[in-house]
Motif scaffolding. Sequence first.
Motif, PDB file in Angstrom:
ATOM      1  N   ASP A 424      -1.168  21.254 -74.435  1.00  0.00           N
ATOM      2  CA  ASP A 424      -2.103  21.137 -75.662  1.00  0.00           C
ATOM      3  C   ASP A 424      -1.019  21.096 -76.953  1.00  0.00           C
ATOM      4  O   ASP A 424      -1.510  20.510 -78.016  1.00  0.00           O
ATOM      5  CB  ASP A 424      -2.839  22.464 -75.668  1.00  0.00           C
ATOM      6  N   ARG A 427       0.200  17.669 -77.608  1.00  0.00           N
ATOM      7  CA  ARG A 427      -0.780  16.890 -78.135  1.00  0.00           C
ATOM      8  C   ARG A 427      -1.085  17.312 -79.556  1.00  0.00           C
ATOM      9  O   ARG A 427      -1.136  16.186 -80.305  1.00  0.00           O
ATOM     10  CB  ARG A 427      -2.038  17.036 -77.401  1.00  0.00           C
ATOM     11  N   LEU A 428      -1.038  18.241 -79.923  1.00  0.00           N
ATOM     12  CA  LEU A 428      -1.079  18.668 -81.257  1.00  0.00           C
ATOM     13  C   LEU A 428      -0.056  18.094 -82.163  1.00  0.00           C
ATOM     14  O   LEU A 428      -0.118  17.662 -83.535  1.00  0.00           O
ATOM     15  CB  LEU A 428      -1.415  20.418 -81.617  1.00  0.00           C
ATOM     16  N   ALA A 429       1.319  18.241 -81.668  1.00  0.00           N
ATOM     17  CA  ALA A 429       2.541  17.712 -82.327  1.00  0.00           C
ATOM     18  C   ALA A 429       2.629  16.421 -82.330  1.00  0.00           C
ATOM     19  O   ALA A 429       3.558  15.653 -82.844  1.00  0.00           O
ATOM     20  CB  ALA A 429       3.810  18.559 -81.921  1.00  0.00           C
ATOM     21  N   GLU A 430       1.715  15.567 -81.672  1.00  0.00           N
ATOM     22  CA  GLU A 430       1.743  14.264 -81.326  1.00  0.00           C
ATOM     23  C   GLU A 430       3.144  13.716 -80.711  1.00  0.00           C
ATOM     24  O   GLU A 430       3.909  12.787 -81.187  1.00  0.00           O
ATOM     25  CB  GLU A 430       1.563  13.306 -82.745  1.00  0.00           C
ATOM     26  N   ARG A 431       3.750  14.623 -79.667  1.00  0.00           N
ATOM     27  CA  ARG A 431       4.750  14.112 -79.084  1.00  0.00           C
ATOM     28  C   ARG A 431       4.227  14.328 -77.560  1.00  0.00           C
ATOM     29  O   ARG A 431       3.825  14.913 -77.193  1.00  0.00           O
ATOM     30  CB  ARG A 431       6.011  15.339 -79.348  1.00  0.00           C
ATOM     31  N   ASN A 432       5.346  13.583 -76.971  1.00  0.00           N
ATOM     32  CA  ASN A 432       4.973  13.686 -75.251  1.00  0.00           C
ATOM     33  C   ASN A 432       5.633  14.953 -74.710  1.00  0.00           C
ATOM     34  O   ASN A 432       6.632  15.607 -75.456  1.00  0.00           O
ATOM     35  CB  ASN A 432       5.812  12.369 -74.642  1.00  0.00           C
ATOM     36  N   ARG A 433       5.333  15.438 -73.591  1.00  0.00           N
ATOM     37  CA  ARG A 433       5.569  16.529 -72.898  1.00  0.00           C
ATOM     38  C   ARG A 433       7.380  16.710 -72.769  1.00  0.00           C
ATOM     39  O   ARG A 433       7.910  17.785 -73.028  1.00  0.00           O
ATOM     40  CB  ARG A 433       5.069  16.886 -71.707  1.00  0.00           C
TER      41      ARG A 433
END
Length: 464
Positions: A424, A427-433
């Motif tokens: 989550d 996703r909020l940071a707009e970066r992949n895991r």
Amino acid sequence: MAHAEPHPAHLLLIDDDADIVRLLTIRLTAAGYRVSTAESAQAALNRLDIERPALVLSDVRLPDRDGLALFDEIRARHPALPVILLTAHGNIPDAVDATARGAFAYLTKPFDGRALLDKIAQALALAAPSQTVTAQGEAWREGLISRSQRMAELLAEAKLVAGTDASILIRGESGSGKEVLARAIHRASARSHAPFIAVNCGAIPEQLLESELFGHMKGAFTGAVANHRGLFQAAHGGTLFLDEIGDMPLALQVKLLRVLQERAVRPVGSAEAVQIDVRILSATHRDLDQAMAEGQFREDLYYRLNVVTLALPALSERREDIPLLANHFLATVAEKYGRQVNGFAPDALEALSMAPWPGNVRQLFNVVEQVCALSTAPLVPLALVQRALRVPSIEVLSLADARQRFERDYLVKLLKLTNGNVADAARLAERNRTEFYRLLQRHGLAPELFRSDDQQAVADGRQE
């Protein structure tokens, strides 16, 4: 008669690169400066033994000595002389070291010509030599340290009226130096050989002020066990300075007016008046026009005291004098306490110059005394000045450090918001895991520390 042009500031340029010397000399001369040059550290020191420039510009790489070592030697010999260091091999540690040791600025070649001229102008303005009065004709204004046009005009007027016997009213805020000006006027007058007596009319209780000013006879009141000569008689032939005249009680104002009219005082309990020859200087921070309108100050006394008015500017109205005063006070206090403090770091002097100074020169002296007592280095640092001024210290970070701090704080907030759920948060940071995990590792952040006990148990169950 035409006014003589002020002498151009003299700069000493130290560099072994002939092309750089030629270029800078042309540029600085065009800007109105007088330039001397030296191609080595020893040549520069030899020149400093002969003449004193207003500022030194020195390359850090010299053929016979490291520029920082030369700077240390210049600082030891001439602590108040501003030095700007120039280098083609600049790095952050050298710059930090140089400024911490008291260099005014550290510029890396190639530098912007305008930036260099601005730094020179700033250094000359902040570190202008104190105009300590040594000439016999100017000894009267000792203690009045200034180079501002505002003060120059005031002192010219003060010297002019000092030669008369006219009563002078000095207006100015508390702490602006009214008594210092009064003493200077006395020294410039024909009465300088006679006493100068100062009394603060607001600091003495009303019942005692009359006795202090006019004297009393033995037995005039309870406690009067002997005749007492008042301050008017003590100042006979000289000058009596009535500070904070606006605080004088009305009943006493009537008696003072009578003394000024009759040029004689009648001590309390005496039937006879004593002739006096005293010049009156008075001062106030109050608005006497308003006090007269409100019936708190006698109009006839006002006009008797206010033959000439001198308005002393607040310190905030003559900021160009602040570096001179600060360095003068520091030298005085350091000598008094036996401290090895030579001056202020450039940013500390700038902070003093920009402070509001509601307490004027008196407050500046108190601040300088405090920093001198606490300083452990030859140059007073900015932090001590901020502490004395009660200004909160501002932490200044490099851009890289500021980004690091922001990035870590941002990641912590995301993990708190998502209760440690990396998917989550990513996703909020707009970066992949994968990238997000790398960021967490870089900052030493463990997602599990942000999870509740229930969430941690679920995560543990998934792993089994």
